[in-house]
Design an enzyme around this catalytic site. Structure first.
Site, mmCIF file in Angstrom:
data_model
loop_
_atom_site.group_PDB
_atom_site.id
_atom_site.type_symbol
_atom_site.label_atom_id
_atom_site.label_comp_id
_atom_site.label_asym_id
_atom_site.label_seq_id
_atom_site.Cartn_x
_atom_site.Cartn_y
_atom_site.Cartn_z
ATOM 1 N N GLN A 105 0.855 -1.185 0.000
ATOM 2 C CA GLN A 105 0.000 0.000 0.000
ATOM 3 C C GLN A 105 0.889 1.232 0.000
ATOM 4 O O GLN A 105 1.813 1.353 0.805
ATOM 5 C CB GLN A 105 -0.903 -0.030 1.238
ATOM 6 C CG GLN A 105 -1.949 1.055 1.264
ATOM 7 C CD GLN A 105 -2.902 0.905 2.449
ATOM 8 O OE1 GLN A 105 -3.245 -0.201 2.844
ATOM 9 N NE2 GLN A 105 -3.307 2.023 3.025
ATOM 10 N N VAL A 166 -6.082 -1.366 3.599
ATOM 11 C CA VAL A 166 -6.544 -1.804 2.276
ATOM 12 C C VAL A 166 -5.738 -3.018 1.826
ATOM 13 O O VAL A 166 -6.301 -3.984 1.297
ATOM 14 C CB VAL A 166 -6.447 -0.661 1.249
ATOM 15 C CG1 VAL A 166 -6.998 -1.109 -0.096
ATOM 16 C CG2 VAL A 166 -7.204 0.566 1.744
ATOM 17 N N TYR A 167 -4.453 -2.991 2.056
ATOM 18 C CA TYR A 167 -3.596 -4.139 1.760
ATOM 19 C C TYR A 167 -4.099 -5.377 2.506
ATOM 20 O O TYR A 167 -4.286 -6.445 1.915
ATOM 21 C CB TYR A 167 -2.165 -3.813 2.178
ATOM 22 C CG TYR A 167 -1.191 -4.960 2.091
ATOM 23 C CD1 TYR A 167 -0.542 -5.254 0.901
ATOM 24 C CD2 TYR A 167 -0.883 -5.725 3.218
ATOM 25 C CE1 TYR A 167 0.373 -6.295 0.822
ATOM 26 C CE2 TYR A 167 0.028 -6.767 3.149
ATOM 27 C CZ TYR A 167 0.649 -7.046 1.956
ATOM 28 O OH TYR A 167 1.554 -8.081 1.880
ATOM 29 N N GLY A 168 -4.348 -5.225 3.811
ATOM 30 C CA GLY A 168 -4.836 -6.349 4.605
ATOM 31 C C GLY A 168 -6.180 -6.853 4.122
ATOM 32 O O GLY A 168 -6.430 -8.067 4.085
ATOM 33 N N LYS A 171 -5.733 -8.902 0.908
ATOM 34 C CA LYS A 171 -5.123 -10.188 1.206
ATOM 35 C C LYS A 171 -6.118 -11.118 1.906
ATOM 36 O O LYS A 171 -6.114 -12.334 1.677
ATOM 37 C CB LYS A 171 -3.876 -9.992 2.067
ATOM 38 C CG LYS A 171 -2.718 -9.326 1.347
ATOM 39 C CD LYS A 171 -2.157 -10.194 0.233
ATOM 40 C CE LYS A 171 -0.836 -9.659 -0.295
ATOM 41 N NZ LYS A 171 -0.235 -10.521 -1.335
#
Length: 262
Positions: A105, A166-168, A171
């Site tokens: 991110q 957002v990355y988490g 994923k």
């Protein structure tokens, strides 16, 4: 042997397999390229950086392994499909795929600070690209009676991730589609699993630490082992999941984090 040695002196864990690797130009993907070739696989390496891929291909071939490269942009669906088509052209089949490519991110911070650009980029590269790759890989694997897919997720998908929300989230969505695909494709002989690395000593981690000083130190401190993983250690888990020794393992999301998520 060093981690770059690729000569096969005995029958390896992945002997005779054709394996496609995304995000193969550096970090975990590059380590996987060397390891899988060392274990007897013919690897097709995909990433945006053709120069880096060509260097790795040369190293593998110089070590007695079999490797080819294809330029793929994970943000472009047709580019991903073309990468899998190239595997068909080279080998006529696909036995394994390590969908490892991804991006960090760009703007770390709380949920309310997430930008539209970050959301769009994270969706395109860290979720949609894997889904598109999986579907293309499955279609090719099914033709030859099955195979195995491993997706690289993250420890950040297993719990709250306030600095990289957002990355988490993407994923975590990847974990869900991994499990769904495993159930859907089991009857076709295709196994689908994921791995969730913790802090790993990659270029991406270094870049994050440069943007947010202290990240590496904090990540190492959060691990019961007191250190970051080496890229090859993460690749070893993927190699086993892609091998026939994991023949009854599908739908698993395997932590490779030194106990940090325990």
């Amino acid at each position: 042997m060093t981690h770059n040695d690729t000569a096969t002196t005995s029958i390896g864990l992945l002997a005779g397999k054709i394996i496609f690797i995304t995000g193969a130009s550096r970090g975990i993907g590059a380590a996987a390229a060397h390891l899988f070739a060392q274990e007897g696989a013919s690897v097709v390496l995909a990433a945006r950086s053709r120069d880096a891929l060509d260097r790795i291909v040369t190293e593998i071939r110089d070590g007695g392994g079999t490797a080819d490269a294809v330029t793929v942009d994970l943000a472009v669906p047709d580019s991903i499909r073309a990468g899998v088509t190239r595997v068909r052209e080279l080998h006529g089949r696909l036995d394994g795929a390590f969908n490892n490519g991804g991006i960090m991110q760009q703007q770390a911070g709380p949920v309310d600070g997430a930008t539209d650009a970050d959301v769009d980029e994270q969706y395109a590269v860290n979720f949609r690209s894997h889904l598109i790759a999986m579907n293309a890989e499955f279609a090719l694997m099914r033709e030859s009676g099955g195979g195995a897919i491993v997706n690289t997720s993250s420890i950040g998908a297993r719990r709250a991730n306030p600095l990289l929300p957002v990355y988490g989230a993407m994923k975590r969505a990847l974990n869900s589609v991994t499990e769904s695909a495993a159930v859907s494709w089991a009857k076709d002989g295709v196994r689908v699993n994921g791995i969730t690395p913790g802090g790993t000593a990659t270029e991406l981690m270094q870049e994050w630490d440069e943007a947010s000083p202290g990240v590496i130190e904090a990540s190492a401190a959060s691990s019961p082992m007191g250190r970051l993983a080496e890229p090859r250690e993460v690749a070893e888990a993927a190699a086993w999941l892609l091998s026939d020794r994991a023949s009854m393992v599908t739908g698993a999301i395997v932590p490779v984090d030194g106990g940090a998520g325990a």
